[in-house]
Structure formats: C-alpha cells, structure tokens
Motif scaffolding. Structure first.
Motif, PDB file in Angstrom:
ATOM      1  N   PRO A 108      39.772  34.666  39.325  1.00 28.16           N
ATOM      2  CA  PRO A 108      39.386  34.945  40.711  1.00 28.16           C
ATOM      3  C   PRO A 108      37.983  34.478  41.072  1.00 28.16           C
ATOM      4  O   PRO A 108      37.720  34.174  42.236  1.00 28.16           O
ATOM      5  CB  PRO A 108      39.503  36.466  40.805  1.00 28.16           C
ATOM      6  CG  PRO A 108      39.383  36.956  39.405  1.00 28.16           C
ATOM      7  CD  PRO A 108      39.997  35.893  38.551  1.00 28.16           C
ATOM      8  N   ARG A 109      37.086  34.441  40.081  1.00 36.35           N
ATOM      9  CA  ARG A 109      35.708  34.039  40.393  1.00 36.35           C
ATOM     10  C   ARG A 109      35.209  33.028  39.353  1.00 36.35           C
ATOM     11  O   ARG A 109      35.335  33.247  38.153  1.00 36.35           O
ATOM     12  CB  ARG A 109      34.764  35.245  40.409  1.00 36.35           C
ATOM     13  CG  ARG A 109      35.024  36.217  41.550  1.00 36.35           C
ATOM     14  CD  ARG A 109      34.035  37.371  41.519  1.00 36.35           C
ATOM     15  NE  ARG A 109      34.260  38.292  42.632  1.00 36.35           N
ATOM     16  CZ  ARG A 109      35.083  39.326  42.590  1.00 36.35           C
ATOM     17  NH1 ARG A 109      35.774  39.584  41.476  1.00 36.35           N
ATOM     18  NH2 ARG A 109      35.226  40.105  43.644  1.00 36.35           N
ATOM     19  N   HIS A 153      34.157  29.485  43.504  1.00 36.44           N
ATOM     20  CA  HIS A 153      35.367  30.234  43.854  1.00 36.44           C
ATOM     21  C   HIS A 153      35.060  31.726  43.738  1.00 36.44           C
ATOM     22  O   HIS A 153      34.745  32.219  42.656  1.00 36.44           O
ATOM     23  CB  HIS A 153      36.503  29.850  42.909  1.00 36.44           C
ATOM     24  CG  HIS A 153      37.849  30.348  43.333  1.00 36.44           C
ATOM     25  ND1 HIS A 153      38.575  29.773  44.353  1.00 36.44           N
ATOM     26  CD2 HIS A 153      38.607  31.383  42.886  1.00 36.44           C
ATOM     27  CE1 HIS A 153      39.711  30.417  44.513  1.00 36.44           C
ATOM     28  NE2 HIS A 153      39.762  31.392  43.635  1.00 36.44           N
ATOM     29  N   PHE A 154      35.133  32.428  44.854  1.00 34.63           N
ATOM     30  CA  PHE A 154      34.816  33.853  44.879  1.00 34.63           C
ATOM     31  C   PHE A 154      35.397  34.444  46.150  1.00 34.63           C
ATOM     32  O   PHE A 154      36.132  33.766  46.885  1.00 34.63           O
ATOM     33  CB  PHE A 154      33.298  34.087  44.785  1.00 34.63           C
ATOM     34  CG  PHE A 154      32.482  33.340  45.817  1.00 34.63           C
ATOM     35  CD1 PHE A 154      32.045  33.961  46.974  1.00 34.63           C
ATOM     36  CD2 PHE A 154      32.135  32.003  45.616  1.00 34.63           C
ATOM     37  CE1 PHE A 154      31.288  33.278  47.916  1.00 34.63           C
ATOM     38  CE2 PHE A 154      31.376  31.307  46.548  1.00 34.63           C
ATOM     39  CZ  PHE A 154      30.956  31.944  47.704  1.00 34.63           C
ATOM     40  N   SER A 155      35.086  35.701  46.430  1.00 30.60           N
ATOM     41  CA  SER A 155      35.598  36.347  47.646  1.00 30.60           C
ATOM     42  C   SER A 155      34.526  36.340  48.728  1.00 30.60           C
ATOM     43  O   SER A 155      33.342  36.574  48.450  1.00 30.60           O
ATOM     44  CB  SER A 155      36.008  37.800  47.352  1.00 30.60           C
ATOM     45  OG  SER A 155      36.377  38.459  48.558  1.00 30.60           O
ATOM     46  N   ASP A 161      32.440  39.298  48.750  1.00 29.43           N
ATOM     47  CA  ASP A 161      31.392  39.468  47.743  1.00 29.43           C
ATOM     48  C   ASP A 161      30.018  39.356  48.385  1.00 29.43           C
ATOM     49  O   ASP A 161      29.049  39.955  47.910  1.00 29.43           O
ATOM     50  CB  ASP A 161      31.508  38.396  46.648  1.00 29.43           C
ATOM     51  CG  ASP A 161      32.713  38.593  45.751  1.00 29.43           C
ATOM     52  OD1 ASP A 161      33.299  39.688  45.768  1.00 29.43           O
ATOM     53  OD2 ASP A 161      33.062  37.639  45.023  1.00 29.43           O
ATOM     54  N   ALA A 217      40.841  33.461  52.594  1.00 28.69           N
ATOM     55  CA  ALA A 217      41.266  34.009  51.304  1.00 28.69           C
ATOM     56  C   ALA A 217      42.664  33.514  50.965  1.00 28.69           C
ATOM     57  O   ALA A 217      43.474  33.259  51.860  1.00 28.69           O
ATOM     58  CB  ALA A 217      41.272  35.535  51.351  1.00 28.69           C
ATOM     59  N   PHE A 260      40.716  35.488  47.426  1.00 30.69           N
ATOM     60  CA  PHE A 260      39.612  34.636  46.976  1.00 30.69           C
ATOM     61  C   PHE A 260      39.775  33.224  47.521  1.00 30.69           C
ATOM     62  O   PHE A 260      40.868  32.800  47.894  1.00 30.69           O
ATOM     63  CB  PHE A 260      39.556  34.610  45.450  1.00 30.69           C
ATOM     64  CG  PHE A 260      39.350  35.971  44.843  1.00 30.69           C
ATOM     65  CD1 PHE A 260      38.078  36.439  44.575  1.00 30.69           C
ATOM     66  CD2 PHE A 260      40.433  36.798  44.562  1.00 30.69           C
ATOM     67  CE1 PHE A 260      37.879  37.702  44.031  1.00 30.69           C
ATOM     68  CE2 PHE A 260      40.249  38.063  44.025  1.00 30.69           C
ATOM     69  CZ  PHE A 260      38.969  38.514  43.754  1.00 30.69           C
ATOM     70  N   THR A 261      38.669  32.471  47.549  1.00 27.42           N
ATOM     71  CA  THR A 261      38.721  31.113  48.064  1.00 27.42           C
ATOM     72  C   THR A 261      37.531  30.319  47.556  1.00 27.42           C
ATOM     73  O   THR A 261      36.669  30.835  46.845  1.00 27.42           O
ATOM     74  CB  THR A 261      38.752  31.107  49.602  1.00 27.42           C
ATOM     75  OG1 THR A 261      39.025  29.775  50.063  1.00 27.42           O
ATOM     76  CG2 THR A 261      37.429  31.581  50.189  1.00 27.42           C
ATOM     77  N   ASN A 262      37.458  29.044  47.948  1.00 25.53           N
ATOM     78  CA  ASN A 262      36.318  28.188  47.625  1.00 25.53           C
ATOM     79  C   ASN A 262      35.328  28.218  48.776  1.00 25.53           C
ATOM     80  O   ASN A 262      35.728  28.214  49.950  1.00 25.53           O
ATOM     81  CB  ASN A 262      36.780  26.747  47.386  1.00 25.53           C
ATOM     82  CG  ASN A 262      37.829  26.639  46.297  1.00 25.53           C
ATOM     83  OD1 ASN A 262      37.699  27.242  45.236  1.00 25.53           O
ATOM     84  ND2 ASN A 262      38.890  25.875  46.554  1.00 25.53           N
TER      85      ASN A 262
END
Length: 446
Positions: A130-131, A169-171, A174, A204, A209-211
């Motif tokens: 995910p991250r 790559h994270f939310s 965050d 997301a 999550f996404t880039n």
C-alpha cells in the motif's frame, strides 16, 4: 454471539508480531545511543469483527446491504520499513498481508461502518504494497525542533520553518484531512464518514491508495499543503500504470492556535478531480429517453468535480478533545473514488481513561449526518447504482450514524476495542433500516 471464523490467520499474525517485537526491543535498547537512526522497523496488525442485526428492508438491489443478520471479519498485518537517505531524506516501504470482507462486500451504506474494510476482499490472505514513498525535508529558518521516531517517520532534527516533499505510492489522507481525534480506524472510530470528510472524493484505488506527490510548507503557526494525485481510469477501480490523464489536485491550509491554553487546529481543504465521469442529470435523462435504469457509465466524458472540507480539532483538557468536519462537493457528477456523498457533517468527543483510573484507555462518541444533492437523489430514486449504494429505488432521507467506541490498553503493544454504531436511513433510504452494528477490534503496534 460473536463468531470468529478466521482464528488461524490471527494466530499467524501474532507469531509474526512476536518476531517483530523482539526486533523492536533491540532497537529501543540502542535508541539512547543514536537519537537519529538510519533505519526504522515497525509492525502493526489489526483484526476487526463486525456484525449487525436483521433489519426492515421491503426491497433490495445489487448494492443493498443484506437485511439478514450478518457477521464479517477483516485482518491485516503490515511491516513498515524506513531507511534514511542523505541528511533529511527517508524511504519507506509498507508490505502488507490482508484477508477478509466488509459486511455485504462493503456495500449498502455511504458512511460504511468499517474503515478497515476495503471495496475488495479475499477469503485467503493476499499480499499488497500500500505504501512505497520518499520524503525529503528542507530546512528554512527558525529554532531547531526534534521529530520523534514513529510509524513511517524517522527521528530527526529540523527547523521550525521547513518544506516537506513526499512522492510515491501512499494514501491522500496520509497527508490531508488529518485529525488527532478521528482519523485512524485502527485505534479510534471506524465509520468512513467520521474518520474522513465524507464528501472529500480523494484519489484512491479500491484499497484507498494511489500515486502522487505533495509539498508541505510549515511557517510559524501555519501550514500549506498541496498535492497532485493519479486517479483510476474507471471509477472505483485499480490505479494502473503511471500517468496523470485522470488526476486530482488538493490544497489545504492549516492554522494552529491555543484556546484558554489548549491547542487546536483549523483546516480548510479544496480539491478538483479531472477524469472520465458521468453526470447524474445526463444519466437520468438518458434513462428516461430509453426507458432504462439510469447508469452514469453510459454518459461518461472528461469532466471536473470540485469540493471543499472544513476540519477542526480542539483540546478541552489534557485528557479530552472535540472534533468537527463539514464537507461538500458539487453533487452533479458521480462519486469517483471514495463514497456516494454530496454533503456531510460529522463530529464528536474523545476522552482518555485516566479520569476513571485507566490512563491508557480511550473512549469516543461521534456522529455523521450524510446527504445527497438533488441530482444524486433523482438518480438513485430512479434505480441508479453508485460506488457503495443503490437499492433499486429510494425514499430519500439523510443517512445518520451514531458511533461509540472504547479502547482497552491490554499491555504496551496490544489494544482491544468495543464498537457500537446505529445507522438511520442506510444508503439514504427511509424504507430500510435502522441498522445496529457491533464491533470488536484487536490491534497491536510494535
């Protein structure tokens, strides 16, 4: 009453956590020798079991919550590994193993009752990453301040005024829409529309999550944040490749202050999403012309959706605080990534347990009042389907949620939480519900 169907995976998680605990203990013994370590290693595991009573439901469709009594579990274990790059840079990887499903496959309510439930799931454990991100801090001016080591954060010394760049790559959440009292489904509230601003349709994938890339400018009592993120090519799908054909831009301003000697924060967020999205009004019109159920997928074109969110937190005393979020988007376009919500207001209070002799325990009570725009009402009333909701028809009423949780600190690493939620008009439908949810959460950090 509680049926734990997947106990073996929790035993596996416990074994893995025990290994990490031994490693963490060794690191803590050397922490006084080197205040700024080059490595950070943490483990977390979370198990959530939720069930609900049977409830009134004269009709249902593909996105309806099952009206029979249901019980579902989710479990995840994450290894957080960080490495210092240069003087102020950090690289973090968070490999994870997930298992389980949300109630009714995470369908049936806009303010879904578990932030630990994703829009996808599997009966068997499956790996994810995910991250995977890089963070760089640039000192500007002001006095030096110590940053304590924490999950996804290495200890360091930086100036009070600084720039922080994050990429990878994270939310989105965050960085944006954080709140001390309601933001972490692993340790405080569980409901989607209480832990996040409900109308913030942030970029997301189906796991959240996404880039993307962000910049944070800290100057005195102010912080400005800006971010550019990749959206999925189809609503509520996987984020694939690396491109900005479908993108989200987010900006947030934060003001820190004190009220009667107690700290507080005020945040104002704005976002603009640009992607292939359908208009509720166009979908309803096409459905009327063809005699079919409206479907936003049939009228998608490159378009824009905008929204704002207000986020406030205020400490009342050393062991209590309150929070409030108010959010809104245009309500004209289909929800793209998060949930089917045009407007939302949520808030509550969280109290530490030292008031009753349990200083490490925590209790909170919160609410959410979620609403749809007139265009969205017409679409779902005509039988349209969204990301999480769609009962085939709808007798509109605002979706209201009341949540209470109590978190017991079992020992240094382990917490056990009880959770209760009561939802009126699930999926904005007066003809269904109300629903009562009961939850049990086991969480450990090492």
């Amino acid at each position: 009453m509680l049926i734990i169907k997947k106990l073996p995976i929790i035993l596996l998680f416990t074994l893995c956590a025990g290994v990490s605990l031994a490693s963490g203990a060794q690191e803590s013994r050397t922490s006084t020798e080197d205040a700024e370590k080059d490595w950070g290693v943490y483990t977390q595991l979370t198990y959530v079991n939720q069930w609900h009573n049977s409830f009134r439901a004269p009709y249902a469709a593909d996105n309806s919550m099952d009206s029979a009594s249901r019980n579902n579990q989710t479990a995840d274990i994450t290894l957080m590994i960080g490495r210092r790059i240069g003087r102020q840079g950090e690289l973090w990887l968070n490999p994870e193993i997930d298992q389980g499903f949300g109630l009714s496959n995470t369908l049936g309510m806009a303010g879904f009752p578990s932030g630990e439930a994703y829009k996808v799931g599997q009966n068997r454990p499956y790996p994810r990453l995910p991250r995977a991100f890089f963070r760089q801090t640039v000192n500007l001016s002001g006095e030096n301040e110590q940053v304590e080591a924490a999950v996804n954060q290495l200890s360091s010394t930086r100036t009070a005024n600084n720039l922080i760049f994050t990429a990878g790559h994270f939310s989105v959440t965050d960085i944006f829409d954080n709140n001390t009292y309601a933001h972490d489904p692993r340790s405080d509230f569980l409901n989607w529309s209480i832990i996040d601003a409900g109308s913030f349709d942030y970029a997301a994938d189906a796991w959240g999550f996404t880039n993307g890339m962000t910049i944070e400018w800290n100057q005195g009592s102010w912080t400005w944040r800006g971010g550019l993120f990749q959206m999925s090519e189809v609503p509520n799908a996987k984020v694939t490749g690396l491109h900005l054909n479908h993108r989200s831009m987010v900006s947030e301003i934060e003001k820190r202050y004190e009220l009667n000697g107690h700290p507080g924060k005020f945040k104002l967020l704005a976002f603009v999403n640009r992607a292939m999205m359908g208009s509720y009004q166009d979908a309803v019109l096409l459905g009327q012309q063809t005699g079919a159920v409206p479907d936003t997928a049939l009228v998608r074109k490159m378009d824009t959706n905008k929204g704002i969110a207000l986020n406030v937190e205020q400490e009342l005393s050393a062991d209590a605080g309150v929070f409030l979020r108010i959010s809104s988007n245009s309500g004209q376009k289909e929800a793209y990534e998060f949930t089917d919500m045009s407007k939302s207001i949520s808030g509550g209070v969280v109290v530490q347990g030292n008031r009753w002799g349990r200083s490490d325990d925590k209790m909170g009570i919160g609410f959410a009042h979620n609403m749809l725009s007139s265009d969205a009402k017409a679409y779902f009333t005509a039988g349209g389907m969204g990301i999480l909701i769609g009962d085939g028809k709808m007798n509109y009423g605002a979706e209201s949620v009341l949540e209470w949780f109590y978190s017991f600190q079992l020992n240094k690493n382990w917490k056990l939480s009880l959770d209760y939620q009561h939802a009126a008009n699930p999926a904005y439908n007066r003809d269904r519900g109300p629903i009562t949810f009961y939850g049990l959460r086991l969480h450990a950090e090492m």
